[in-house]
Every structure is written in C-alpha cells, then in structure tokens.
Motif scaffolding. Structure first.
Motif, short mmCIF file in Angstrom:
data_model
loop_
_atom_site.label_atom_id
_atom_site.label_comp_id
_atom_site.label_asym_id
_atom_site.label_seq_id
_atom_site.Cartn_x
_atom_site.Cartn_y
_atom_site.Cartn_z
N PRO A 22 0.81 -1.22 0.00
CA PRO A 22 0.00 0.00 0.00
C PRO A 22 0.84 1.27 0.00
CG PRO A 22 -0.67 -1.51 1.77
CD PRO A 22 0.65 -1.98 1.25
N LYS A 23 0.34 2.28 -0.69
CA LYS A 23 0.88 3.62 -0.58
C LYS A 23 0.29 4.28 0.67
CE LYS A 23 2.69 5.66 -3.73
NZ LYS A 23 4.10 5.97 -4.07
N VAL A 24 1.06 5.12 1.33
CA VAL A 24 0.58 5.77 2.55
C VAL A 24 0.64 7.29 2.36
CG1 VAL A 24 0.89 6.05 5.03
CG2 VAL A 24 1.36 3.84 3.96
N TYR A 25 -0.51 7.94 2.58
CA TYR A 25 -0.62 9.39 2.46
C TYR A 25 -1.18 9.96 3.76
CZ TYR A 25 -0.28 8.49 -2.60
OH TYR A 25 0.13 8.06 -3.85
N ASN A 26 -1.00 11.23 3.94
CA ASN A 26 -1.64 11.96 5.02
C ASN A 26 -2.58 12.99 4.42
OD1 ASN A 26 -0.31 10.87 7.44
ND2 ASN A 26 1.55 11.73 6.53
N TYR A 27 -3.80 12.99 4.90
CA TYR A 27 -4.82 13.88 4.33
C TYR A 27 -4.38 15.34 4.39
CZ TYR A 27 -9.40 16.05 3.59
OH TYR A 27 -10.44 16.80 3.09
N ALA A 28 -3.70 15.70 5.45
CA ALA A 28 -3.26 17.10 5.61
C ALA A 28 -2.24 17.51 4.56
CB ALA A 28 -2.69 17.31 7.00
N ALA A 102 -11.42 10.63 9.83
CA ALA A 102 -11.76 11.59 10.88
C ALA A 102 -12.39 12.85 10.29
CB ALA A 102 -10.51 11.96 11.67
N GLU A 103 -11.99 13.19 9.07
CA GLU A 103 -12.52 14.38 8.41
C GLU A 103 -13.85 14.08 7.70
OE1 GLU A 103 -12.46 18.39 7.17
OE2 GLU A 103 -11.12 17.34 8.55
N CYS A 104 -13.96 12.92 7.09
CA CYS A 104 -15.15 12.54 6.31
C CYS A 104 -15.62 11.17 6.83
CB CYS A 104 -14.84 12.48 4.83
SG CYS A 104 -14.14 14.01 4.16
N GLU A 105 -16.55 11.17 7.74
CA GLU A 105 -16.90 9.96 8.49
C GLU A 105 -17.46 8.84 7.62
OE1 GLU A 105 -19.50 10.87 11.68
OE2 GLU A 105 -17.95 11.83 12.91
N TYR A 107 -16.44 7.77 4.89
CA TYR A 107 -15.38 7.06 4.19
C TYR A 107 -14.41 6.43 5.18
CZ TYR A 107 -16.92 9.86 0.18
OH TYR A 107 -17.67 10.45 -0.81
N TYR A 108 -13.84 5.30 4.77
CA TYR A 108 -12.72 4.73 5.52
C TYR A 108 -11.44 5.45 5.11
CZ TYR A 108 -15.90 0.83 6.56
OH TYR A 108 -16.96 0.07 6.99
N ASP A 109 -10.40 5.31 5.93
CA ASP A 109 -9.13 5.94 5.54
C ASP A 109 -8.24 4.97 4.77
OD1 ASP A 109 -8.32 4.29 7.56
OD2 ASP A 109 -7.49 5.88 8.84
N TYR A 110 -8.85 3.91 4.24
CA TYR A 110 -8.14 3.01 3.34
C TYR A 110 -8.97 2.79 2.08
CZ TYR A 110 -11.25 -0.41 5.63
OH TYR A 110 -12.35 -1.06 6.13
N GLY A 111 -8.27 2.50 1.00
CA GLY A 111 -8.91 2.31 -0.29
C GLY A 111 -7.84 2.09 -1.34
N THR A 112 -7.90 2.87 -2.41
CA THR A 112 -6.91 2.75 -3.48
C THR A 112 -6.48 4.14 -3.93
OG1 THR A 112 -8.67 2.65 -5.13
CG2 THR A 112 -7.76 0.54 -4.36
N VAL A 113 -5.43 4.19 -4.70
CA VAL A 113 -4.98 5.44 -5.32
C VAL A 113 -4.69 5.16 -6.78
CG1 VAL A 113 -2.53 5.11 -4.78
CG2 VAL A 113 -3.45 7.42 -5.02
N SER A 114 -5.00 6.13 -7.64
CA SER A 114 -4.75 5.97 -9.07
C SER A 114 -4.57 7.34 -9.70
CB SER A 114 -5.90 5.23 -9.76
OG SER A 114 -7.09 6.00 -9.70
N PRO A 115 -3.91 7.41 -10.86
CA PRO A 115 -3.71 8.71 -11.51
C PRO A 115 -5.01 9.27 -12.08
CG PRO A 115 -2.85 6.95 -12.88
CD PRO A 115 -3.22 6.33 -11.58
#
Length: 374
Positions: A22-28, A102-105, A107-115
């Motif tokens: 998995p790729k890991v990002y921070n929403y902030a 925490a920001e958007c209840e 949604y989970y904070d896991y999923g996928t990322v794509s261009p």
C-alpha cells in the motif's frame, strides 16, 4: 482502438508486476481535492483528496452496497490485467490516507490510489449526460435506472448516431464492453462510461476504464453461497438463456422486474452484437484473452491477491447497511438496529480460497466468451 493497440505492444513485452504494497498518504498533505459532481440517477458530490503527481485517493465507502476490502483488490487486479493484456488503463494501488476518516466519516481511511484520467482544462461527460443533452431516438435514456448487481444492454448505445458516425470511439467502447463482461462487472452502468472533453465541450476521446470494484469474482468473500449464486447469474447472462414466465415474480415493482429480466440475458446480446459489427475488435480481444488464459494456467501465482500489511483482512458484506442508514438515510435508529444485526468486522478473508476461485472463475468466463465470440 488501433492506436491504443499499437501503444500497448511496447508494454506487453515487459509488463509491470502486480503489487500489494500500500501507498501511505496523510490527508493534511494533499495538494487539493477532486471535486466532482456525480451526475446520474443518484447525484452527489465527491471530494476525493489529490496528492503529488495528480494521484487521486479513492476510499472504500461505508454505505456502498456489499463493499469489503476485496473491492479495493478488484481495482488493483483488474486495472493491471486490462493494462497488461488489453488497452491502456490507469493502474490502481492499495492505499491509506491517514486522517481522512476523521474528516469525512462516511469514508474509511483506506482504499486505493490511481492517476487522474484527464488533463488540466479537460472534463468528463458520461453517457447519461451525453444522451440527456443530445437525445437519440434509438436510446431510451429516460428508461435508464442505476442498479448495482445488474448487467446493462449496450446494443442500443452502439446503434446511436454518434457511435455510428465515430467508428474509432465506437471500437474503443466495444472493447471496454467486452472487458466488462470478462471481469463480471455487476455495475457497468451508463454513468461509468465517459468521454473526455475539452473546455469548449468538444469530445476528444473515450475515457479509460476505471471503477472495477463490483467484479463478481471478488464479491462476497464472507459467504460462499452468495458468491456462487451471483457467479451463476453472470454465467447465465453471458449464455443468454431465455427468461421463463414468472421467473422474477418476487420483484413487486414492474419496472424493476423488467430491468432484471433484461439483465438476465443482455450480456449475451452485447457479445453477439459486437461479434457481428466489430470483427476487428473481437479478433483483438480473443487474441489477448487467449494470452491471459495461458498465463492464468502457467503463471498462477502472478495473479494472486495478497494480504497487505496493516490493510483490513476481514469481510462483512452487510456492514454497508449501517452506513447507508446513517449517512444516506440519516436514520440513527435504523443504523443502531443494523449495528446490532450486522456490526463487527466480519469473517476473516481466506486469500488462498479467493485465489482459487478468482483463477478458476476468470478462466470459466474466458472459455464461455470464446465459445460465443468465435
């Protein structure tokens, strides 16, 4: 389509590997948010975070029907298969977006990322929007409804004047339809297919395939009998076995019943139409799907889905009922009742079992499609 095929030849010799890291990002730390209004039967706004290099985080949603972590695995698996064997497609990767839930209840904070699939100054126009703006007597767009777990007839779309006079785009759509049947997409509706347009609204091209989550082979990992039932429904629609009188009598709504009757045979209709009207597309698909079938047999482990580090490994196909009641219906009483009935993380996913099923079922669908298309 021929241009896409030529581009792909360079990639097929050295395809990328299927990765489950998995790729890991921070929403902030996002660079912005993809604000897109979902224009369709069910409208709404999506605000998915965008990160460096125009990478879009797509979370798993608490209210999406039957959603489990394998929805994300389906996105990764099929985007890789499509890009490796058929036509260029944006590759998905498992991802975390820390702080997003925490920001958007909802949604989970896991999923996928794509261009992102379009460039600056471009926008998308889905088929529903297109035919509402440019009506065509061959397409009864007012009869369209968006259901998950249903298959869609695309013959009337391909008969429309626009596709009859824009052969290249029609060929690209025909290939996408064939691929959607291969992946057993139970949600390949008219809002999932889009044109890429410039700022003036001129159509530039058909957008690449995205949204692979409702693949039959990846659904209901926590309930084998439900999984097998829906795989049987997929095979039945490909076969085109006629619907018997009162077969769908349990659907009290007449319009919904007629849609389900159409769904039960329409994949066969799509295949026969494309075989007759797009022989070059059919030949290209058969050639590449033959390579896929060979590799599924000879390189089985290359297609295996894997349990990713820290990524959820349990499935609860009914937990969405809680989220739907809470975030769509805004009914906390109903949500609390569903919490008691469907709460909990669910059943541990057996990746060994799912890999056996996915490999077997994809081969079964390939062979079934080959019998019809040849």
């Amino acid at each position: 389509m021929r241009q896409q095929e030529n581009k792909k030849e360079n990639f097929r010799e050295n395809p990328t590997k299927l990765t489950w890291i998995p790729k890991v990002y921070n929403y902030a730390e996002r660079t912005g948010n993809l604000k897109a209004e979902a224009v369709g039967v069910v409208s709404g706004e999506k605000h998915f975070p965008v990160f460096e290099d125009r990478m879009v985080f797509k979370p798993l949603t608490k209210s999406k029907p039957f959603s489990t972590p394998l929805f994300a695995c389906a996105e990764v698996f099929w985007s890789w298969v499509i890009d490796t064997y058929f036509v260029p497609a944006p590759l998905y990767q498992l991802a975390f977006c820390r702080g997003y839930e925490a920001e958007c209840e909802k949604y989970y904070d896991y999923g996928t990322v794509s261009p992102m699939i379009y460039e600056e100054g471009e926008h998308l126009l889905n088929l529903l929007e297109f035919f509402r703006t440019y009506p065509d007597e061959k397409v009864q767009i007012d009869d369209y409804l968006n259901y998950c777990q249903m298959f869609y007839d695309y013959t009337e779309i391909l008969e429309a004047d626009y596709f009859q006079t824009h052969r290249g785009i029609a060929e690209d759509l025909a290939m996408q339809i064939l691929i959607s049947v291969l992946k057993g997409d139970q949600n390949y509706h008219y809002e999932n297919i889009a044109f890429v347009c410039d700022a003036s609204g001129q159509i530039l091209r058909l957008a690449p395939m995205i949204d692979h989550e409702f693949s039959t082979c990846f659904m209901f990992p926590d309930n084998l009998s439900r999984h097998n039932y829906w795989f049987g429904e997929l095979q039945r629609s490909i076969e085109g076995k006629p619907v018997q009188p009162d077969e769908y009598k349990d659907f009290p709504n007449e319009k919904e019943r007629r849609l389900m009757e159409k769904s039960a045979t329409c994949l066969h209709r799509n295949l026969v139409y494309i075989k007759e009207h797009y022989p070059e597309v059919t030949a290209s698909f058969l050639k590449n799907v033959s390579r896929l079938k060979r590799d599924l047999l000879q390189k089985r482990e290359s297609f295996f889905i894997r349990k990713a580090k820290d990524y959820p490994g349990h499935a609860n196909s009914d937990a969405y009922r809680i989220g739907k009641a809470r975030y769509k219906d805004h009914d906390e009483e109903k949500a609390a009742a569903f919490e008691k009935q469907y709460g909990g993380e669910g059943k541990e996913i057996s990746f060994d079992l799912m890999n056996c099923l996915i490999n077997y079922e994809v081969q079964e669908i390939i062979e079934q499609m080959e019998r019809i298309l040849r």
